[in-house]
Enzyme design. Structure first.
Site, short mmCIF file in Angstrom:
data_model
loop_
_atom_site.label_atom_id
_atom_site.label_comp_id
_atom_site.label_asym_id
_atom_site.label_seq_id
_atom_site.Cartn_x
_atom_site.Cartn_y
_atom_site.Cartn_z
CB SER A 119 1.42 -2.61 -14.59
OG SER A 119 0.04 -2.85 -14.51
CG HIS A 140 6.29 -3.37 -13.89
ND1 HIS A 140 6.18 -2.02 -14.13
CD2 HIS A 140 5.39 -3.97 -14.70
CE1 HIS A 140 5.26 -1.82 -15.04
NE2 HIS A 140 4.77 -2.98 -15.41
CD GLU A 152 8.78 0.65 -12.79
OE1 GLU A 152 8.84 1.79 -12.31
OE2 GLU A 152 7.70 0.13 -13.14
CG ASN A 190 2.39 1.69 -15.82
OD1 ASN A 190 2.42 1.98 -17.01
ND2 ASN A 190 2.46 0.45 -15.39
#
Ligand code: CAA
Length: 284
Positions: A119, A140, A152, A190
């Site tokens: 992540s 991801h 992602e 994130n």
């Protein structure tokens, strides 16, 4: 090599979800974990989720057994079948990932693509632990994997175009939407999500509003499906803290400093849903 054989390393929530979505798309999946208990739990989790999706008509009920029988629990990297793609989904600690990528590099055929579901850890750094950095990439997925549409796809500095294109096509085959992202701390998801959660924790620490009210503001005011504190509990407060630390050190910028209340809760073992207590309390 059989292009329909893949492997997932790590049988936690994310690994189980990733194995499930590949199995639902007609792949045979080796799900690798050293811990037999974790593997048993993941298979149970996959079964529950697949049955739920069949009940809701998302998945053809006649395919449930085929999906379930295409996930094979495997006790070590050395025992996995030759796989076109291996997705690593172990906890977010660089040294652990490095060790696993070294093992995968030695065990997997040299044409296999090695992907990480990290992540926030650098794909470039993970790739540098192998002798095939051009075949290493980030994939991801979002939690809960069977429901969330985004992946992602992260290019490390050495990721080959061919590797990117293959993973982009695979992601679409799973019915998910790939977004191309360059390798910087926290990627896109994130880098934006975690500072929002961290800020919600600061607001709670400073007594701006209660946890319930902070979540209500974001749910009713911004139409988020979960408030940021509920979402933090869902992700795991230890994971949120790890990601904030990656952003803080990766950018050397104080705007990413983890909230002291987040640190205190992790130290107390209040990790969110998985430990029964985070910003909210959960039954056993
Ligand atoms: N498999 C199958 N079905 C599932 C499921 C799963 N894994 N998880 C939930 N469901 C089902 C539920 O059983 C429920 O079914 P019913 O309608 O029959 O009751 C249905 O999905 C809806 O679930 P809920 O009623 O519990 O709640 P909801 O409507 O709020 O939906 C949600 C759940 C999709 C998780 C939604 O709350 C949501 O989108 N939350 C935000 C999730 C999010 O932001 N994820 C990203 C986290 S960040 C991340 O993953 C990356 C990182 O690096 C940290």
């Amino acid at each position: 090599m059989d292009q329909k054989q893949i492997a997932v390393v790590g049988g936690g929530t994310m690994g189980a979800g990733i194995a499930q979505v590949f199995a639902q798309s007609g792949y045979r999946v080796d799900l690798v974990d050293l811990n037999e208990e974790i593997l048993k739990r993941s298979i149970g989790r996959i079964e529950k989720s697949v049955r739920k999706l069949a009940e809701k008509g998302v998945l053809d009920p006649s395919k449930v057994d085929a999906v379930l029988s295409s996930v094979r629990p495997v006790p070590s990297v050395g025992k996995m079948a030759p796989s076109a793609l291996v997705v690593e989904a172990v906890p977010e600690h660089f040294e652990l990932k490095k060790k696993i990528f070294q093992e995968l590099d030695a065990a997997a055929p040299k044409e296999s693509i090695l992907a990480s579901n990290t992540s926030s850890i650098s794909i470039t750094e993970i790739a540098a632990a192998t002798k095939r950095p051009e075949k290493v990439i980030g994939m991801h997925f979002m939690n809960p994997v069977p429901l969330m549409k985004l992946v992602e796809v992260i290019r490390g500095i050495a990721t080959a175009d061919e590797t990117y294109e293959r993973v982009e096509a695979l992601t679409k085959e799973l019915g998910k939407t790939p977004v191309e992202v360059q390798d910087y701390p926290g990627f896109v998801s994130n880098r934006i999500l975690m500072p929002m959660i961290n800020e919600a924790i600061y607001a709670l620490m400073e007594g701006v509003a209660s946890a319930e009210d902070i979540d209500t503001v974001m749910k009713l005011g911004m139409n988020h499906p979960m408030g940021p504190l509920t979402l933090a509990d869902f992700i795991g407060l230890d994971v949120c803290l790890d990601i904030m630390e990656v952003l803080y050190s990766g950018f050397s910028d104080p705007k990413y400093r983890p909230c002291p209340l987040l640190k205190k809760m992790v130290r107390a073992g209040y990790l969110g849903r998985k430990s029964g207590r985070g910003f909210f309390e959960y039954g056993s």
